[in-house]
Design a protein around this motif. Structure first.
Motif, mmCIF file in Angstrom:
data_model
loop_
_atom_site.group_PDB
_atom_site.id
_atom_site.type_symbol
_atom_site.label_atom_id
_atom_site.label_comp_id
_atom_site.label_asym_id
_atom_site.label_seq_id
_atom_site.Cartn_x
_atom_site.Cartn_y
_atom_site.Cartn_z
ATOM 1 N N ALA A 95 40.627 41.323 53.246
ATOM 2 C CA ALA A 95 41.077 41.946 51.994
ATOM 3 C C ALA A 95 42.326 41.282 51.440
ATOM 4 O O ALA A 95 42.556 41.278 50.227
ATOM 5 C CB ALA A 95 41.330 43.432 52.214
ATOM 6 N N ALA A 96 43.127 40.702 52.310
ATOM 7 C CA ALA A 96 44.348 40.029 51.869
ATOM 8 C C ALA A 96 44.046 38.817 51.003
ATOM 9 O O ALA A 96 44.927 38.323 50.298
ATOM 10 C CB ALA A 96 45.174 39.606 53.076
ATOM 11 N N TYR A 97 42.801 38.353 51.047
ATOM 12 C CA TYR A 97 42.413 37.160 50.298
ATOM 13 C C TYR A 97 41.615 37.501 49.045
ATOM 14 O O TYR A 97 40.833 36.681 48.561
ATOM 15 C CB TYR A 97 41.631 36.212 51.217
ATOM 16 N N LEU A 98 41.826 38.698 48.534
ATOM 17 C CA LEU A 98 41.260 39.072 47.239
ATOM 18 C C LEU A 98 41.710 38.045 46.195
ATOM 19 O O LEU A 98 42.896 37.794 46.034
ATOM 20 C CB LEU A 98 41.748 40.465 46.843
ATOM 21 N N HIS A 99 40.756 37.434 45.507
ATOM 22 C CA HIS A 99 41.090 36.386 44.541
ATOM 23 C C HIS A 99 41.317 36.980 43.155
ATOM 24 O O HIS A 99 40.636 37.929 42.759
ATOM 25 C CB HIS A 99 39.965 35.352 44.472
ATOM 26 N N PRO A 100 42.248 36.424 42.390
ATOM 27 C CA PRO A 100 42.537 36.940 41.045
ATOM 28 C C PRO A 100 41.530 36.440 40.016
ATOM 29 O O PRO A 100 41.893 35.893 38.970
ATOM 30 C CB PRO A 100 43.944 36.396 40.777
ATOM 31 N N LEU A 101 40.254 36.595 40.306
ATOM 32 C CA LEU A 101 39.190 36.156 39.416
ATOM 33 C C LEU A 101 38.403 37.365 38.942
ATOM 34 O O LEU A 101 38.045 38.230 39.739
ATOM 35 C CB LEU A 101 38.250 35.183 40.139
ATOM 36 N N ALA A 102 38.127 37.426 37.658
ATOM 37 C CA ALA A 102 37.417 38.572 37.084
ATOM 38 C C ALA A 102 35.928 38.477 37.393
ATOM 39 O O ALA A 102 35.086 38.312 36.509
ATOM 40 C CB ALA A 102 37.652 38.629 35.586
ATOM 41 N N LYS A 103 35.598 38.585 38.675
ATOM 42 C CA LYS A 103 34.221 38.503 39.122
ATOM 43 C C LYS A 103 33.856 39.758 39.899
ATOM 44 O O LYS A 103 34.635 40.239 40.723
ATOM 45 C CB LYS A 103 34.009 37.275 40.016
ATOM 46 N N ALA A 104 32.659 40.253 39.653
ATOM 47 C CA ALA A 104 32.211 41.477 40.303
ATOM 48 C C ALA A 104 32.167 41.325 41.823
ATOM 49 O O ALA A 104 32.391 42.292 42.559
ATOM 50 C CB ALA A 104 30.831 41.865 39.778
ATOM 51 N N THR A 105 31.889 40.124 42.290
ATOM 52 C CA THR A 105 31.785 39.906 43.734
ATOM 53 C C THR A 105 33.108 40.119 44.463
ATOM 54 O O THR A 105 33.125 40.362 45.672
ATOM 55 C CB THR A 105 31.271 38.490 44.022
ATOM 56 N N GLN A 106 34.216 40.039 43.741
ATOM 57 C CA GLN A 106 35.517 40.229 44.378
ATOM 58 C C GLN A 106 35.754 41.670 44.810
ATOM 59 O O GLN A 106 36.591 41.939 45.670
ATOM 60 C CB GLN A 106 36.634 39.785 43.435
ATOM 61 N N VAL A 107 35.007 42.603 44.238
ATOM 62 C CA VAL A 107 35.190 44.017 44.578
ATOM 63 C C VAL A 107 34.932 44.262 46.064
ATOM 64 O O VAL A 107 35.523 45.156 46.669
ATOM 65 C CB VAL A 107 34.279 44.895 43.695
ATOM 66 N N LYS A 108 34.078 43.445 46.672
ATOM 67 C CA LYS A 108 33.793 43.634 48.095
ATOM 68 C C LYS A 108 35.033 43.426 48.944
ATOM 69 O O LYS A 108 35.164 44.017 50.017
ATOM 70 C CB LYS A 108 32.682 42.672 48.537
#
Length: 207
Positions: A95-108
């Motif tokens: 979770a610490a590597y959540l990327h600042p990209l507006a992509k739905a896949t990042q919600v995981k």
């Protein structure tokens, strides 16, 4: 992190809060894995590394190594429930590597630990979906306003992903329905990252 086109501004404190939330969720499933593999500390170590970052540490080798080790623990698990519990721990460190990209896949990165932990609990209970729903309600109650705010900056999660994907979408919908006032902090005014009661201490399952 700059707010360029297709990017989301995330502060380090945002990442710490998201990671604390994921660690709290994953901690509830550690006992499921350890009941099967009592001598395997890899998932617990991953949750501990997530808490260390959430409480002021830096992203680095410990997070990456413990996440990788938890993934290996999942692959060696004998039962589906233990495997899901190890995946929850892996997701907490990731979770610490959540990327600042507006992509739905990042919600995981935000909700994966909660969904895997809920699925592990369902499987232990004979695939009882009401048990998973109860875990999601607990996860919602642990979400701080910062976590909800970060989640709302991202698109809704994508379809697919089996039962875990479904649990992610259910948790996502419940959290997005909260207002800033609804997402209260039940930790005496502290953030989750400062709440020692949710720690992944030896012998503590978070249940």
């Amino acid at each position: 992190m700059t707010g360029e086109a297709n990017e989301i501004v995330l502060s380090k404190q945002d990442l710490r809060e998201v990671t604390a939330f994921a660690a709290a969720c994953a901690g509830t499933a550690l006992g499921i894995f350890e009941a099967e593999q009592p001598d395997d500390a890899r998932p617990r170590d991953a949750v501990g590394a997530a808490w260390a970052f959430a409480r002021g540490g830096e992203r680095g080798k410990s997070l990456r190594d413990t996440a990788s080790a938890a993934l290996k623990a999942a692959k060696s698990a004998r039962s589906a429930a233990a495997r899901e519990a190890a995946w929850a721990a892996m997701s907490a460190a990731g979770a610490a590597y959540l990327h600042p990209l507006a992509k739905a896949t990042q919600v995981k990165h935000i909700l994966g630990a909660g969904a895997y932990a809920a699925r592990a609990a369902e499987l232990v209970a004979g695939d009882d979906r009401s048990v998973g729903a109860a875990h999601l309600r607990r996860a919602v109650s642990q979400a701080t306003p910062v976590v909800v705010d970060v989640l709302k900056r991202f698109p809704a999660p994508p379809g697919g992903g089996g039962r875990v994907g479904e649990l992610i979408r259910l948790l996502d919908a419940d959290l997005r329905s909260l207002s800033a006032e609804d997402a209260t902090d039940d930790h005496g005014g502290q953030t989750l990252a400062a709440d020692a009661s949710c720690d992944a201490r030896p012998g503590h399952t978070g249940a």
